[in-house]
Design a protein around this motif. Structure first.
Motif, short mmCIF file in Angstrom:
data_model
loop_
_atom_site.label_atom_id
_atom_site.label_comp_id
_atom_site.label_asym_id
_atom_site.label_seq_id
_atom_site.Cartn_x
_atom_site.Cartn_y
_atom_site.Cartn_z
N LEU A 7 38.99 45.14 51.87
CA LEU A 7 37.58 44.83 52.22
C LEU A 7 37.28 44.28 53.77
O LEU A 7 36.28 44.77 54.28
CB LEU A 7 37.03 43.48 51.39
CG LEU A 7 36.77 43.84 49.93
CD1 LEU A 7 36.63 42.55 49.10
CD2 LEU A 7 35.41 44.66 49.72
N ALA A 8 38.38 43.71 54.14
CA ALA A 8 38.37 43.24 55.48
C ALA A 8 38.56 44.48 56.61
O ALA A 8 38.14 44.15 57.72
CB ALA A 8 39.63 42.22 55.67
N LEU A 9 38.67 45.57 56.12
CA LEU A 9 38.71 46.81 57.00
C LEU A 9 37.28 47.17 57.34
O LEU A 9 36.99 47.87 58.25
CB LEU A 9 39.34 47.87 56.22
CG LEU A 9 40.92 47.73 55.99
CD1 LEU A 9 41.39 49.05 55.40
CD2 LEU A 9 41.71 47.54 57.21
N ARG A 10 36.24 46.61 56.38
CA ARG A 10 35.14 47.14 57.03
C ARG A 10 34.49 46.02 57.70
O ARG A 10 34.55 44.89 57.62
CB ARG A 10 34.26 46.96 55.53
CG ARG A 10 34.26 48.11 54.52
CD ARG A 10 33.33 49.29 54.98
NE ARG A 10 32.10 48.78 55.07
CZ ARG A 10 31.12 49.13 53.92
NH1 ARG A 10 31.71 49.81 52.76
NH2 ARG A 10 29.82 48.91 53.87
N ALA A 18 44.87 40.30 46.69
CA ALA A 18 45.06 40.25 47.90
C ALA A 18 44.89 41.61 48.56
O ALA A 18 44.33 41.59 49.65
CB ALA A 18 46.46 39.66 48.23
N GLU A 19 45.17 42.64 48.02
CA GLU A 19 45.02 43.96 48.65
C GLU A 19 43.61 44.31 48.67
O GLU A 19 43.17 44.87 49.54
CB GLU A 19 45.93 44.83 47.91
CG GLU A 19 47.43 44.95 48.13
CD GLU A 19 48.45 45.97 47.24
OE1 GLU A 19 49.43 46.16 47.56
OE2 GLU A 19 47.92 46.02 46.07
N ILE A 72 34.19 37.45 52.00
CA ILE A 72 35.23 37.90 51.39
C ILE A 72 36.22 36.82 50.78
O ILE A 72 36.80 36.86 49.80
CB ILE A 72 36.27 38.78 52.29
CG1 ILE A 72 35.38 40.06 52.74
CG2 ILE A 72 37.47 39.25 51.82
CD1 ILE A 72 35.93 40.85 53.94
N LYS A 73 36.45 35.61 51.76
CA LYS A 73 37.21 34.61 51.22
C LYS A 73 36.51 33.83 50.09
O LYS A 73 37.27 33.43 49.11
CB LYS A 73 37.04 33.41 52.36
CG LYS A 73 38.40 33.80 53.21
CD LYS A 73 38.37 32.42 54.17
CE LYS A 73 39.24 33.30 55.62
NZ LYS A 73 38.89 32.41 56.69
N ARG A 74 35.22 33.96 49.93
CA ARG A 74 34.53 33.17 48.97
C ARG A 74 34.62 33.96 47.68
O ARG A 74 34.30 33.33 46.48
CB ARG A 74 33.04 33.25 49.40
CG ARG A 74 32.45 31.52 48.97
CD ARG A 74 31.01 31.24 49.39
NE ARG A 74 31.09 31.51 50.77
CZ ARG A 74 30.06 32.25 51.33
NH1 ARG A 74 29.06 33.02 50.79
NH2 ARG A 74 29.90 32.22 52.88
N LEU A 75 34.90 35.28 47.57
CA LEU A 75 35.08 36.08 46.35
C LEU A 75 36.21 35.44 45.41
O LEU A 75 36.87 35.01 45.94
CB LEU A 75 35.67 37.38 46.70
CG LEU A 75 34.64 38.50 47.05
CD1 LEU A 75 35.32 39.87 47.45
CD2 LEU A 75 33.76 38.75 45.95
N ARG A 94 27.67 45.80 49.46
CA ARG A 94 28.10 44.57 49.85
C ARG A 94 29.31 44.05 49.23
O ARG A 94 29.88 44.72 48.24
CB ARG A 94 26.93 43.57 49.12
CG ARG A 94 25.50 43.84 49.55
CD ARG A 94 24.71 42.94 48.72
NE ARG A 94 24.81 43.08 47.19
CZ ARG A 94 24.50 44.19 46.36
NH1 ARG A 94 23.45 44.95 47.05
NH2 ARG A 94 24.53 44.02 45.20
N VAL A 95 29.77 42.87 49.97
CA VAL A 95 31.00 42.40 49.42
C VAL A 95 30.87 42.02 48.06
O VAL A 95 31.77 42.47 47.22
CB VAL A 95 31.29 41.05 50.28
CG1 VAL A 95 32.84 40.48 49.72
CG2 VAL A 95 31.67 41.37 51.72
#
Lengths: 768, 203
Positions: free
Chosen positions: A752-755, A746-747, A763-766, A724-725
């Motif tokens: 993560l966005a590649l998944r 940022a990286e 992801i943004k909420r992380l 999970r994220v």
């Protein structure tokens, strides 16, 4: 009245306080005067006054009593004083007597001491008289002795007498002359002086005859007599004249022999060095043999004078030998030829460096012999001065040192050798440069060798040239050659390497993989050598440095240079050693170039095929990949093939540097393609597997750990492998444990966005 | 030799005709001595003096060369590694001044193109015997783009200034070079016009 009494004997007065002047005349103490009483009329007042007077009376009475009590003591004291009177008179008499005695003693003492002084004076005079009598007797004895000795031709004895006479105090003789027997002494003196002159004439004459006849015992006999006659300088100069003649005749003989030497003779190539050696050895032998006589009969500190005379002859002979050398070997002409050749773009025909080889060797040998000879002289003169100057002041010692330096530094021998060495350096430089050029031109590469021929050749040449300069025993010559070698390696030879490197990597795009590999290997084969070249070079310089060092230690142990020379030499040598670091830089440059122009174009397409392999896969495909690997095995195989080619042709150190560069390249390029791909959970797992295989392979081909280079990639694999994220938080921040993140927040989001199965809102909420 | 106890290391080579006072200048600066009756230098001599400039330790390696012709090939071999050259002449000797162009040709031929050259007129204590006017020397040095200084090793005039100013200039040059190297390709001679005289004032 009572008041007055009281007033007079008041305790105040007794206690020593000066009485008020009016105290005796007036009843000041009693406030009540007669007049006052008379003027009183009232009874009451009278009573009061009376009362006071009564009181005063009582006080006075008490005081009087006290005074009376003291009467006894005072009286007894008076008695004692009276008794002392006669005693005092006695003492006065005694004192007078004592004073008289002291005066007498004093006079006596003065008398005695003046007598002692007179006695002392008399004694001194007596001694002087005896001395003078002795001197006069000696004088007479000397005179008689000289006459007999001269008659008997016993010149040693005669000289001894003259020596005795010369040692006499001149003032004594002068004084004696003024005495009563003046005329007799005068006559004696005259005779003696005549004898002295005669002896001098005889000795000089006999010495001259002995010299002419080459009669060494007679020469030495009269040589010993000179100092007795006070003719030290003359004796030394005459004696050295004789020695010089011997040196000259021997040297001429040797030179004639040289001119008749057959060119096929074993020593023909160094015949002039040999001639010089003979000359030096001859002089050294003379010094060795005659030093004891000079020391014994002339005293220490005189060797300098003898050698000064000898050196003049030595210079004369050296000049002849060197002249012949220059003529016979065409030294100056060869030098001018070399000088012309050294001018860049000169038209004259180049001199063959090999032709210079023998003459260069001979010159260094000549200089080495001269240095040895000069060192011998320095040692001898120094130690002779040391004995002579053991009591002398610091200035005298320095003065002598200066004389010595001047003699040895300014003699023609030194100057001539410096001139020869000056020309030698230029010729040796030419020899080195030309031979290096030749080695570069004749460079060949043999299969199986790690380096081409010029590597060893060039370092052999440089070593030879420096070694030859070293054999000249001249520290300045050696340092100059080290400097020139540094220049040669650092500029000319480095240029050669640079050019090779530049030619080695043409910027062509290699599309055909097959052709690419082979041409890369071909390029390597021609250019590789530089690579190897350099390490070999580094090793060689270090090696050469070591060998020079050991040679030089030998040189220094002979006591040539001293600290100053050592420092000079160290400085020049460290410059030479610094050349290796410049070569190392060049090597790194070359490898980087090789990596980017030859390896990168090959590796990049292999990595790019990663993009054509989907990482968005289902269970079935994942298993299929398991059986038929889609990318990584082929990639590893390709790398292996390529590196094997390099490994065969590269030295281990350079190969290591190259693989290090290559792995960095792989890591960077792979990261790029990963960031261009998309993954699902199983795809992430697949990538993790691929990365592990790749790292495992690369670890086997490199000698150091490559984990660091792949740290970012393996962290990316970790992220791509998450369930999970939010699971990232188990590894992030406070939970990271021993893991140091190489990826920025940022990286991390980017990866993560590649998944594709992770929602971008999550992801943004992380919070990272 | 104890190494690394300095921030900068510079090699300075003194050149010029024989007898112009090169050795005396070096002795005066390194040992504070003026040895009269100095014999001619043989080959090269080597002295070290560490000075502090603005809190930085600067090690000066001073090579004192022989002026006589027969040592030329030895002395020339030192030009290339020199950071600075002190070209010396004697103000009371016209001949030593007239030889300067020849020395400049040598520098041109053998020294690195980044070398700093200082022209020094020595022996100003013998002003009454002066043969080369200050103006002439200044014009010459200006034309050759050299810094010019007149000194007296005997009276210790300008000797400290000569070496310390030179050290200052070498430091700023070294800084300039590392800067230039980091930015782009180094242009030889760039930044040379920066007046170092204002950067430090001694005495």
């Amino acid at each position: 009245m009572g008041t007055k009494m009281a007033d007079l004997d008041s305790p105040q007065k007794l206690s020593g306080v000066p009485p008020p002047p009016e105290g005796v005349g007036g009843g000041r103490c009693s406030e009540i005067s007669i007049e006052l009483i008379r003027s009183l009329t009232e009874l009451q007042e009278l009573e009061a006054v009376y009362e006071r007077l009564c009181g005063e009376e009582k006080v006075v009475e008490r005081e009087l009593d006290a005074l009376l009590e003291q009467q006894n003591t005072i009286e007894s004291k008076m008695v004692t004083l009276h008794r002392m009177g006669p005693n005092l008179q006695l003492i006065e008499g005694d004192a007078k007597q004592l004073a008289g005695m002291i005066t007498f003693t004093c006079n006596l003492a003065e008398n005695v001491s003046s007598k002692v002084r007179q006695l002392d004076l008399a004694k001194n005079r007596l001694y002087q008289a005896i001395q003078r009598a002795d001197d006069i007797l000696d004088l007479k004895f000397c005179m008689d002795g000289v006459q007999t000795a001269l008659r008997n031709e016993d010149y040693e004895q005669a000289a001894a007498h003259i020596h005795r006479y010369l040692c006499l105090d001149k003032s004594v003789i002068e004084l004696s002359r003024q005495g009563k027997e003046g005329s007799m002494i005068d006559a004696n003196l005259k005779l003696l002086q005549e004898a002295e002159q005669r002896l001098k004439a005889i000795v000089t004459e006999k010495f001259a005859i002995a010299t002419k006849e080459g009669d060494l015992p007679q020469v030495e006999r009269f040589f010993k007599i000179f100092p007795l006659l006070g003719l030290h300088e003359e004796g030394l100069s005459k004696f050295s004249e004789y020695l010089c003649k011997q040196v000259a005749s021997k040297a001429e003989e040797n030179l004639l022999l040289v001119l008749g030497t057959d060119m096929s003779d074993r020593r023909a190539a160094v015949i002039f060095a040999d001639t010089l050696t003979l000359l030096f050895e001859g002089i050294a032998r003379i010094v060795e043999t005659h030093q004891p006589i000079v020391e014994t009969y002339y005293g220490p500190g005189r060797l300098y004078n003898l050698i000064k005379y000898l050196q003049v002859e030595c210079d004369r002979q050296v000049e002849k030998v060197v002249d012949k050398f220059i003529k016979q070997r065409d030294y100056h002409q060869q030098f001018r030829h070399v000088q012309n050749n050294m001018m860049r773009n000169s038209a004259t025909e180049k001199i063959e460096p090999r032709e210079l080889d023998p003459i260069l060797t001979e010159v260094t040998l000549m200089n080495a012999r001269s240095e040895l000879y000069l060192r011998f002289l320095r040692k001898r003169i120094s130690s002779d001065f040391e004995v002579g100057d053991s009591m002398a002041s610091e200035e005298v010692k320095q003065e002598h040192q200066k004389c010595l330096d001047k003699l040895l530094n300014n003699c023609l021998l030194s100057c001539t050798m410096q001139e020869l060495i000056g020309l030698y350096i230029t010729m040796e430089e030419y020899f080195m440069r030309e031979t290096v050029n030749k080695a570069v031109a004749l460079d060949t590469y043999e299969k199986g060798q790690l380096t081409s021929s010029m590597v060893d050749d060039v370092f052999y040449i440089v070593k030879k040239c420096i070694g030859r300069a070293l054999s000249s025993s001249s520290i300045d010559c050696l340092c100059a050659m080290i400097n020139l070698a540094t220049t040669e390696l650092e500029s000319d030879f480095r240029d050669v390497l640079c050019n090779k490197l530049r030619m080695g990597f043409p910027a062509t795009t290699l599309q055909d993989i097959q052709r690419g590999v082979t041409s890369a290997v071909n390029i390597m084969h021609s250019s590789l050598q530089q690579g190897k070249f350099d390490t070999k070079g580094i090793e060689s310089t270090d090696e050469a440095k070591l060998s020079f060092l050991s040679d030089c230690t030998k040189l220094f142990s002979q006591g040539i240079g001293g600290e100053q020379a050592q420092a000079k030499f160290d400085s020049c040598l460290s410059d030479l050693a610094a050349v290796s670091s410049k070569f190392r830089d060049l090597l790194q440059e070359g490898l980087t170039e090789l990596n980017s122009t030859a390896i990168k174009p090959q590796v990049q397409p292999w990595i790019n095929t990663f993009l054509s392999v989907s990482h968005n896969i289902e269970e079935e495909e994942f298993n299929d990949y398991e059986a038929n690997d889609p990318w990584v095995q082929q990639f590893i195989l390709n790398l292996e093939q390529q590196m094997a080619e390099f490994k065969a042709g590269l030295s281990p150190v350079i190969y290591d540097s190259l693989t290090s560069l290559m792995t960095s390249l792989v890591a960077v390029e792979l990261e790029k393609v990963v960031l261009k791909s998309t993954f699902n959970r199983l795809g992430g797992l697949q990538f993790d597997k691929e990365l592990r295989s790749l790292v495992a392979y690369l670890t086997t081909v490199t000698t150091w750990t490559i984990r660091d280079k792949f740290a970012r990639l393996s962290q990316m694999a970790t992220i791509l492998n998450l369930e999970r994220v939010t699971e990232i938080l188990d590894y992030w921040g406070a939970n990271s444990g021993p893991l140091t993140w190489r990826l920025t927040p940022a990286e991390v989001r980017q990866v993560l966005a590649l998944r594709i199965d992770f929602r971008s809102e999550d992801i943004k909420r992380l919070r990272l | 030799m104890s190494m690394e106890d300095y921030d900068f290391l510079f090699k300075i080579v003194l050149i010029g005709n024989a007898g112009v006072g090169k050795t005396c200048l070096v002795r005066r600066f390194t040992q504070g001595l003026f040895p009269p009756g100095q014999g001619a230098t043989i080959g090269v001599d080597f002295m070290i003096k560490t000075v502090e400039i603005n809190g930085e330790k600067v090690k000066l390696q001073i090579w004192d060369t022989a002026g006589q012709e027969r040592f030329r090939s030895i002395t020339q071999s030192y030009y290339r590694s020199a950071n600075a050259l002190i070209l010396t002449y004697d103000i009371t000797c016209e001949e030593s001044f007239r030889c300067l162009p020849e020395w400049l040709r040598e520098i041109e031929q053998y020294a690195s193109n980044k070398v700093i050259t200082v022209l020094v007129g020595n022996k100003i204590d013998l002003a009454e015997r002066r043969e080369v006017s200050q103006q002439r020397a200044e014009e010459f040095s200006e034309a050759q783009d050299m810094y010019y200084l007149e000194t007296s090793a005997k009276e210790s005039d300008n000797v400290e200034k000569l070496f310390l100013d030179l050290a200052c200039r070498l430091i700023s040059e070294a800084r300039q070079n590392t800067l230039v190297n980091n930015v782009s390709s180094p242009l030889p001679g760039e930044g040379k016009s920066i007046s170092y005289l204002t950067c430090c004032n001694f005495n």
